[in-house]
Write a protein that holds these residues in place. Structure first.
Motif, PDB file in Angstrom:
ATOM      1  N   GLY A 168       0.862  -1.215  -0.158  1.00  0.00           N
ATOM      2  CA  GLY A 168       0.113  -0.060  -0.151  1.00  0.00           C
ATOM      3  C   GLY A 168       0.815   1.185  -0.090  1.00  0.00           C
ATOM      4  O   GLY A 168       0.596   2.220  -0.623  1.00  0.00           O
ATOM      5  N   LEU A 169       1.992   1.035   0.740  1.00  0.00           N
ATOM      6  CA  LEU A 169       2.806   2.492   0.783  1.00  0.00           C
ATOM      7  C   LEU A 169       3.624   2.636  -0.726  1.00  0.00           C
ATOM      8  O   LEU A 169       3.505   3.767  -1.040  1.00  0.00           O
ATOM      9  CB  LEU A 169       4.090   2.131   1.944  1.00  0.00           C
ATOM     10  N   THR A 199       2.524   5.750  -2.571  1.00  0.00           N
ATOM     11  CA  THR A 199       3.854   6.799  -2.870  1.00  0.00           C
ATOM     12  C   THR A 199       3.794   7.239  -4.430  1.00  0.00           C
ATOM     13  O   THR A 199       3.977   8.287  -4.766  1.00  0.00           O
ATOM     14  CB  THR A 199       4.970   6.266  -2.339  1.00  0.00           C
ATOM     15  N   PHE A 200       3.524   6.222  -5.384  1.00  0.00           N
ATOM     16  CA  PHE A 200       3.744   6.344  -6.872  1.00  0.00           C
ATOM     17  C   PHE A 200       2.360   6.720  -7.470  1.00  0.00           C
ATOM     18  O   PHE A 200       2.128   6.755  -8.652  1.00  0.00           O
ATOM     19  CB  PHE A 200       4.268   5.163  -7.318  1.00  0.00           C
ATOM     20  N   GLY A 201       1.219   6.658  -6.816  1.00  0.00           N
ATOM     21  CA  GLY A 201      -0.039   6.895  -7.344  1.00  0.00           C
ATOM     22  C   GLY A 201      -0.584   5.812  -8.526  1.00  0.00           C
ATOM     23  O   GLY A 201      -0.955   6.235  -9.474  1.00  0.00           O
ATOM     24  N   LEU A 202      -0.076   4.521  -8.091  1.00  0.00           N
ATOM     25  CA  LEU A 202      -0.260   3.143  -9.027  1.00  0.00           C
ATOM     26  C   LEU A 202      -1.688   3.108  -9.415  1.00  0.00           C
ATOM     27  O   LEU A 202      -2.528   3.332  -8.356  1.00  0.00           O
ATOM     28  CB  LEU A 202       0.677   2.386  -8.625  1.00  0.00           C
ATOM     29  N   PHE A 203      -2.056   2.501 -10.600  1.00  0.00           N
ATOM     30  CA  PHE A 203      -3.340   2.149 -10.917  1.00  0.00           C
ATOM     31  C   PHE A 203      -4.290   3.372 -11.156  1.00  0.00           C
ATOM     32  O   PHE A 203      -5.447   3.317 -11.036  1.00  0.00           O
ATOM     33  CB  PHE A 203      -3.893   1.171  -9.834  1.00  0.00           C
ATOM     34  N   GLY A 204      -3.701   4.612 -11.218  1.00  0.00           N
ATOM     35  CA  GLY A 204      -4.545   5.681 -11.468  1.00  0.00           C
ATOM     36  C   GLY A 204      -5.274   6.357 -10.271  1.00  0.00           C
ATOM     37  O   GLY A 204      -5.915   7.335 -10.554  1.00  0.00           O
ATOM     38  N   LYS A 238       6.621   9.487   8.989  1.00  0.00           N
ATOM     39  CA  LYS A 238       5.686   9.179   9.843  1.00  0.00           C
ATOM     40  C   LYS A 238       4.882   7.740   9.178  1.00  0.00           C
ATOM     41  O   LYS A 238       4.962   6.677   9.549  1.00  0.00           O
ATOM     42  CB  LYS A 238       4.573   9.853   9.918  1.00  0.00           C
ATOM     43  N   ARG A 239       4.806   7.766   7.876  1.00  0.00           N
ATOM     44  CA  ARG A 239       4.231   6.371   7.296  1.00  0.00           C
ATOM     45  C   ARG A 239       5.375   5.414   7.166  1.00  0.00           C
ATOM     46  O   ARG A 239       5.073   4.138   7.240  1.00  0.00           O
ATOM     47  CB  ARG A 239       3.774   6.883   5.826  1.00  0.00           C
TER      48      ARG A 239
END
Length: 145
Positions: A108-109, A113-118, A127-128
């Motif tokens: 999920g991180l 982070t990369f905004g995958l799957f749109g 923190k994350r």
């Protein structure tokens, strides 16, 4: 739908996911590993099909517009269910779920982070990273024998 209701529904989903491997593993003792996976998906598919027919707002007719990879969720789900059926009797529900949760959060991180799957990109921050790192450490502590 407000965020508190969504959080509650996801919490209930977490309860269901925590019980599912043990239930499926018990069924596997009676009918077999792959057969239990198949029955789990068949019952879920039937239930969702009925709900989609009654309450769905989309259309199965648009399925032909989906990319091949957008159909892979069922395959990934079948893999997950099958692996939990194998793992739970051997390493226990807690260890199996700890490994699952750690992997889900790490994945999920990366997805966020990369905004995958749109989807919306959510920046990586300290923190994350610490939160996911602590959960991975916690999972390894649970798994240790």
């Amino acid at each position: 739908m407000n965020n508190i209701l969504l959080f509650f529904l996801m919490f209930c989903g977490g309860l269901a996911v925590a019980m599912q491997p043990s239930i499926n593993s018990r069924l596997a003792q009676k009918i077999g590993f792959l057969e239990s996976s198949c029955i789990s998906f068949a019952v879920g598919t039937l239930a969702l099909y009925i709900v989609a027919l009654v309450a769905g707002r989309g259309s199965f007719r648009s399925l032909s517009e989906a990319a091949w990879w957008e159909l892979s969720g069922g395959l990934l789900g079948a893999y997950f269910v099958s692996m939990t059926i194998l793992a739970v009797p051997r390493i226990g529900t807690t260890a199996a779920l700890a490994a699952t949760i750690a992997a889900q959060l790490l994945t999920g991180l990366v997805l966020d982070t990369f905004g995958l799957f749109g989807f919306r990109q959510i920046p990586f921050d300290f923190k994350r990273a610490v939160g996911v790192g602590l959960l991975i450490v916690g999972a390894s502590l649970i798994f240790r024998r």
